[in-house]
Design a protein around this motif. Structure first.
Motif, PDB file in Angstrom:
ATOM      1  N   PHE A   9      -4.518  -3.193  -6.969  1.00 31.29           N
ATOM      2  CA  PHE A   9      -4.969  -1.787  -6.180  1.00 31.29           C
ATOM      3  C   PHE A   9      -3.769  -1.953  -5.084  1.00 31.29           C
ATOM      4  N   ASP A  10      -3.655  -3.369  -4.219  1.00 31.56           N
ATOM      5  CA  ASP A  10      -2.676  -3.796  -2.933  1.00 31.56           C
ATOM      6  C   ASP A  10      -1.119  -4.082  -3.495  1.00 31.56           C
ATOM      7  N   GLU A  11      -1.249  -4.259  -5.216  1.00 31.30           N
ATOM      8  CA  GLU A  11       0.234  -3.568  -5.732  1.00 31.30           C
ATOM      9  C   GLU A  11       0.776  -2.370  -5.660  1.00 31.30           C
ATOM     10  N   TYR A  12      -0.627  -1.747  -5.891  1.00 28.82           N
ATOM     11  CA  TYR A  12       0.337  -0.299  -6.180  1.00 28.82           C
ATOM     12  C   TYR A  12       0.040   0.610  -5.612  1.00 28.82           C
ATOM     13  N   TYR A  13      -0.443   0.729  -4.044  1.00 28.33           N
ATOM     14  CA  TYR A  13      -1.010   1.484  -3.343  1.00 28.33           C
ATOM     15  C   TYR A  13      -0.128   0.726  -2.158  1.00 28.33           C
ATOM     16  N   ARG A  14       0.176  -0.094  -1.583  1.00 30.84           N
ATOM     17  CA  ARG A  14       0.553  -0.580  -0.228  1.00 30.84           C
ATOM     18  C   ARG A  14       1.691  -0.355   0.352  1.00 30.84           C
ATOM     19  N   SER A  15       2.685   0.289  -0.526  1.00 33.69           N
ATOM     20  CA  SER A  15       4.497   0.824  -0.228  1.00 33.69           C
ATOM     21  C   SER A  15       3.656   1.895   0.236  1.00 33.69           C
ATOM     22  N   PHE A  16       2.932   2.684  -0.476  1.00 35.89           N
ATOM     23  CA  PHE A  16       2.577   4.299  -1.090  1.00 35.89           C
ATOM     24  C   PHE A  16       2.119   4.752   0.984  1.00 35.89           C
ATOM     25  N   ILE A  17       1.050   3.988   1.028  1.00 31.74           N
ATOM     26  CA  ILE A  17       0.641   4.067   2.572  1.00 31.74           C
ATOM     27  C   ILE A  17       1.133   3.865   3.392  1.00 31.74           C
ATOM     28  N   LYS A  18       2.109   2.822   3.192  1.00 29.79           N
ATOM     29  CA  LYS A  18       3.230   2.573   4.591  1.00 29.79           C
ATOM     30  C   LYS A  18       4.263   3.803   4.444  1.00 29.79           C
ATOM     31  N   MET A  19       4.505   3.619   3.275  1.00 30.40           N
ATOM     32  CA  MET A  19       4.912   5.631   3.872  1.00 30.40           C
ATOM     33  C   MET A  19       5.117   6.701   4.741  1.00 30.40           C
ATOM     34  N   ILE A  20       3.764   6.441   4.318  1.00 30.35           N
ATOM     35  CA  ILE A  20       2.888   7.673   5.443  1.00 30.35           C
ATOM     36  C   ILE A  20       2.541   7.692   6.513  1.00 30.35           C
ATOM     37  N   ILE A  21       2.506   6.594   6.522  1.00 31.48           N
ATOM     38  CA  ILE A  21       2.980   5.555   7.849  1.00 31.48           C
ATOM     39  C   ILE A  21       3.696   6.077   8.718  1.00 31.48           C
TER      40      ILE A  21
ATOM     41  N   ASP B  38       4.088  -1.824  14.083  1.00 31.70           N
ATOM     42  CA  ASP B  38       3.062  -1.358  14.210  1.00 31.70           C
ATOM     43  C   ASP B  38       2.623  -1.029  12.468  1.00 31.70           C
ATOM     44  N   ALA B  39       3.215   0.049  11.492  1.00 33.52           N
ATOM     45  CA  ALA B  39       2.998   0.762  10.166  1.00 33.52           C
ATOM     46  C   ALA B  39       2.640  -1.209   9.809  1.00 33.52           C
ATOM     47  N   GLU B  40       3.241  -1.976   9.705  1.00 35.20           N
ATOM     48  CA  GLU B  40       2.548  -2.976   8.704  1.00 35.20           C
ATOM     49  C   GLU B  40       1.257  -3.345   9.521  1.00 35.20           C
ATOM     50  N   ASP B  41       0.790  -3.725  10.205  1.00 39.49           N
ATOM     51  CA  ASP B  41      -0.582  -3.677  10.419  1.00 39.49           C
ATOM     52  C   ASP B  41      -1.671  -2.308  10.949  1.00 39.49           C
ATOM     53  N   LEU B  42      -0.995  -1.809  10.696  1.00 35.31           N
ATOM     54  CA  LEU B  42      -1.631  -0.225  10.429  1.00 35.31           C
ATOM     55  C   LEU B  42      -2.179  -0.273   8.739  1.00 35.31           C
ATOM     56  N   THR B  43      -0.775  -0.394   7.905  1.00 35.61           N
ATOM     57  CA  THR B  43      -0.857  -0.645   6.317  1.00 35.61           C
ATOM     58  C   THR B  43      -2.453  -1.593   5.906  1.00 35.61           C
TER      59      THR B  43
ATOM     60  N   GLN C  77      -4.835  -1.982   7.959  1.00 36.85           N
ATOM     61  CA  GLN C  77      -6.357  -1.755   8.783  1.00 36.85           C
ATOM     62  C   GLN C  77      -6.491  -0.927   7.294  1.00 36.85           C
ATOM     63  N   VAL C  78      -5.431   0.396   7.039  1.00 36.43           N
ATOM     64  CA  VAL C  78      -6.108   0.688   6.134  1.00 36.43           C
ATOM     65  C   VAL C  78      -6.602   0.405   4.975  1.00 36.43           C
ATOM     66  N   LEU C  79      -6.073  -0.558   3.585  1.00 41.46           N
ATOM     67  CA  LEU C  79      -6.019  -1.400   3.402  1.00 41.46           C
ATOM     68  C   LEU C  79      -7.381  -1.630   2.881  1.00 41.46           C
ATOM     69  N   LEU C  80      -8.127  -2.680   4.351  1.00 40.89           N
ATOM     70  CA  LEU C  80      -9.347  -3.127   4.829  1.00 40.89           C
ATOM     71  C   LEU C  80     -10.126  -1.771   4.798  1.00 40.89           C
ATOM     72  N   SER C  81      -9.895  -0.570   5.274  1.00 40.42           N
ATOM     73  CA  SER C  81     -10.905   0.655   5.313  1.00 40.42           C
ATOM     74  C   SER C  81     -11.136   1.489   3.697  1.00 40.42           C
ATOM     75  N   ALA C  82      -9.591   0.982   3.339  1.00 42.00           N
ATOM     76  CA  ALA C  82     -10.126   1.346   1.963  1.00 42.00           C
ATOM     77  C   ALA C  82     -11.665   0.275   1.434  1.00 42.00           C
ATOM     78  N   TRP C  83     -11.024  -0.871   1.470  1.00 43.73           N
ATOM     79  CA  TRP C  83     -11.242  -1.897   0.447  1.00 43.73           C
ATOM     80  C   TRP C  83     -13.286  -2.010   0.914  1.00 43.73           C
ATOM     81  N   LYS C  84     -13.689  -0.939   1.875  1.00 43.49           N
ATOM     82  CA  LYS C  84     -14.916  -1.301   3.067  1.00 43.49           C
ATOM     83  C   LYS C  84     -15.853  -0.164   2.089  1.00 43.49           C
ATOM     84  N   ALA C  85     -14.595   1.305   2.180  1.00 45.84           N
ATOM     85  CA  ALA C  85     -15.206   1.835   1.634  1.00 45.84           C
ATOM     86  C   ALA C  85     -15.131   2.428   0.179  1.00 45.84           C
TER      87      ALA C  85
END
Length: 199
Positions: free
Chosen positions: A26-38, A47-52, A54-62
């Motif tokens: 999941f991380d491999e497929y979506y991490r770079s896409f998330i970072k592109m949006i941010i 900050d984008a690295e840290d925020l990415t 955080q988003v992955l952690l939020s997804a992991w929880k949700a």
């Protein structure tokens, strides 16, 4: 990438927070896409690295409570919303920090912060998805191409004249157009496949 899980299978498996293999995928497929949006929303690289993360952690929880239903919309729409909300929260927090230190009128470090509504974020996500999925598709097919086919196609995308490419690669000019058609078809099919599986 050849033996990847389908999106539906992957999303079902990542609902189990202890399935490390699925989470790594999941991380491999979506991490770079998330970072592109941010990044597109104006967050600086560090900050984008840290925020990415955080988003992955939020997804992991949700995701354990995420109801995968294609009739309700695309998965990347949900991921875009999670990313957009996290980024807006980041901006709000940063603004509050500056105001707390009474720098709001003189500190120009927040000039990059813009206000985004959901439609803006969805537009950004759509545009970045097209770039992301095209790059991923090329990565998947380029190793299947013969050297001259790959080189001819790349030179064409760089705007080089076909006559010059023919001389450089020692092939017929018409062959270049055959190569282009072949690669374009492969790329188109791979983009569509990835969009179905990951989108």
């Amino acid at each position: 990438m050849d033996n990847w899980l389908t999106r539906e299978t992957l999303l079902i498996q990542v609902r189990n927070r202890y399935d490390e293999k699925s989470w790594a995928e999941f991380d491999e497929y979506y991490r770079s896409f998330i970072k592109m949006i941010i990044t597109r929303m104006g967050v600086t690289h560090h900050d984008a690295e840290d925020l990415t993360q955080q988003v992955l952690l939020s997804a992991w929880k949700a995701l354990p409570d995420f109801d995968y239903d294609t009739n309700k919309g695309r998965f990347r729409g949900w991921l875009c919303q999670v990313t957009g909300n996290a980024t807006k929260n980041f901006f709000d927090k940063r603004k509050r920090e500056v105001k707390r230190h009474e720098k709001a009128t003189s500190d120009r470090s927040l000039d990059y912060i813009k206000t985004y509504n959901q439609a803006d974020i969805e537009q950004i996500a759509t545009e970045e998805w097209e770039v992301y999925i095209s790059n991923l598709a090329w990565k998947n097919i380029e190793t299947e191409l013969a050297d001259k086919v790959r080189e001819a196609f790349l030179l064409l995308t760089q705007g080089k004249d076909p006559a010059d490419i023919a001389l450089e690669l020692d092939i017929e000019r018409n062959t270049i157009y055959v190569y282009k058609k072949r690669v374009t078809k492969l790329l188109y099919n791979e983009i569509n496949r990835l969009d179905r599986e990951l989108g």
